[in-house]
Write a protein that holds these residues in place. Structure first.
Motif, short mmCIF file in Angstrom:
data_model
loop_
_atom_site.label_atom_id
_atom_site.label_comp_id
_atom_site.label_asym_id
_atom_site.label_seq_id
_atom_site.Cartn_x
_atom_site.Cartn_y
_atom_site.Cartn_z
N VAL A 253 5.62 7.30 1.37
CA VAL A 253 5.71 6.52 2.23
C VAL A 253 4.80 5.47 1.90
O VAL A 253 2.85 6.00 2.27
N GLY A 254 4.93 4.29 1.72
CA GLY A 254 3.99 2.73 1.62
C GLY A 254 4.22 2.09 2.92
O GLY A 254 5.33 2.49 3.23
N ASN A 255 4.17 0.91 2.15
CA ASN A 255 4.87 -0.70 2.90
C ASN A 255 4.08 -1.79 2.34
O ASN A 255 3.62 -1.51 1.67
N MET B 96 14.61 12.67 3.98
CA MET B 96 13.22 13.02 5.05
C MET B 96 12.75 11.73 4.69
O MET B 96 11.65 11.93 5.38
N GLY B 97 13.52 10.20 4.52
CA GLY B 97 12.53 9.35 4.64
C GLY B 97 13.02 9.28 5.65
O GLY B 97 13.72 9.54 7.09
N ALA C 170 0.27 -0.83 -0.05
CA ALA C 170 -0.09 -0.21 -0.19
C ALA C 170 0.48 1.61 -0.27
O ALA C 170 2.25 1.40 0.13
N ALA C 171 0.33 2.12 -0.23
CA ALA C 171 0.81 3.52 -0.52
C ALA C 171 0.23 4.83 0.22
O ALA C 171 -0.69 4.94 -0.18
N THR C 172 1.06 6.03 0.50
CA THR C 172 -0.26 7.32 1.60
C THR C 172 1.26 7.69 0.89
O THR C 172 1.85 7.85 0.15
N ASP C 173 0.47 9.30 0.77
CA ASP C 173 1.00 10.66 0.99
C ASP C 173 1.92 11.10 2.05
O ASP C 173 1.40 9.92 2.95
N ALA C 174 2.81 12.00 1.56
CA ALA C 174 3.05 12.14 2.68
C ALA C 174 3.87 13.74 2.42
O ALA C 174 3.25 14.72 1.12
N ALA C 175 4.12 14.73 2.75
CA ALA C 175 4.24 16.03 2.93
C ALA C 175 5.73 16.81 1.87
O ALA C 175 6.51 15.40 1.93
#
Length: 225
Positions: free
Chosen positions: A96-98, A140-141, A86-91
């Motif tokens: 960022v996903g997993n 910034m990871g 899955a993936a998510t948004d970040a600023a």
């Protein structure tokens, strides 16, 4: 002495009448002599009904083929694990996903190190994405805790965090979007192809960083004796 002409006419009429009734009289005499005799000949015996063939025995049902791996539970791949991504948004362009592997089999799985991944496009074609161990190259990871040995009993799972920077995606062709991931828990296990949930990886030809496998639970399981 000659009879008068009028008296001979009845004799000429009686001769045909006796001739017509001769056959009927003979039949009547035969019936009187043999009362059991019937006027109609006996009906021929009906044709024998051909025997009905016995139903052929149905062939035995084929036996179910044995499972590829005795350690795989029902509806579980022979490798003994299932993957999810899955993936998510970040600023500020950070994504960022997993990726998660779940032990769905009946045997213990041992993990150490990083997942083996390949990014695939919308048509499942390989993309020119560089997959690296660790997140040091991702600005910034998230922090990578580093590899450690994990033991996954049946029903347990492990997680790796994915990090990348945004890459422009063509909205018409989907170019630059990683819609699928080919996932293996290590370099020796057969990979699985899974669809990336929550919009995919807009990583394009960039760099995809991964963290080492960690237990996907709040606390690590107790040490084995």
């Amino acid at each position: 002495m000659r009879l008068p002409r009028r008296a001979r006419l009845p004799l000429l009429v009686l001769v045909p009448a006796l001739a017509l009734t001769g056959c009927g009289l003979a039949a009547e005499l035969e019936r009187e002599a043999d009362p059991a005799r019937t006027s109609r000949p006996p009906s021929p015996d009906p044709s024998p009904t051909p025997p009905v063939p016995e139903a052929e025995a149905a062939p035995p049902a084929p036996e179910s083929p044995p499972a590829d791996d005795a350690g795989a539970a029902e509806d579980c791949p022979a490798s003994g694990f299932r993957a999810h991504a899955a993936a998510t948004d970040a600023a500020m362009g950070l994504r960022v996903g997993n990726v998660i592997v779940f032990n769905c089999g009946t045997k213990t799985l041992k993990l150490k190190g990083y997942p083996v991944l390949q990014v695939l496009g919308t048509e499942r074609e390989p993309m020119e994405t560089e997959v690296v161990e660790g997140t040091g190259r991702i600005s910034m990871g998230p922090e990578d805790p580093g590899p450690s040995p994990l033991v996954l009993e049946p029903g347990m799972s492990a997680r790796s965090t994915l990090a990348w920077r945004y890459w422009a995606v063509d909205p018409h062709t989907g170019s630059g979007l990683g819609a699928y991931l080919r996932v293996a828990p290590d370099g020796e296990t057969k990979p699985q192809t899974v669809e990336v949930a929550d919009g995919g990886l807009d990583v394009g030809e960039g760099v995809l960083g991964t963290t080492a496998w960690q237990y996907d639970i709040s606390e690590a399981p107790p040490e084995r004796s």
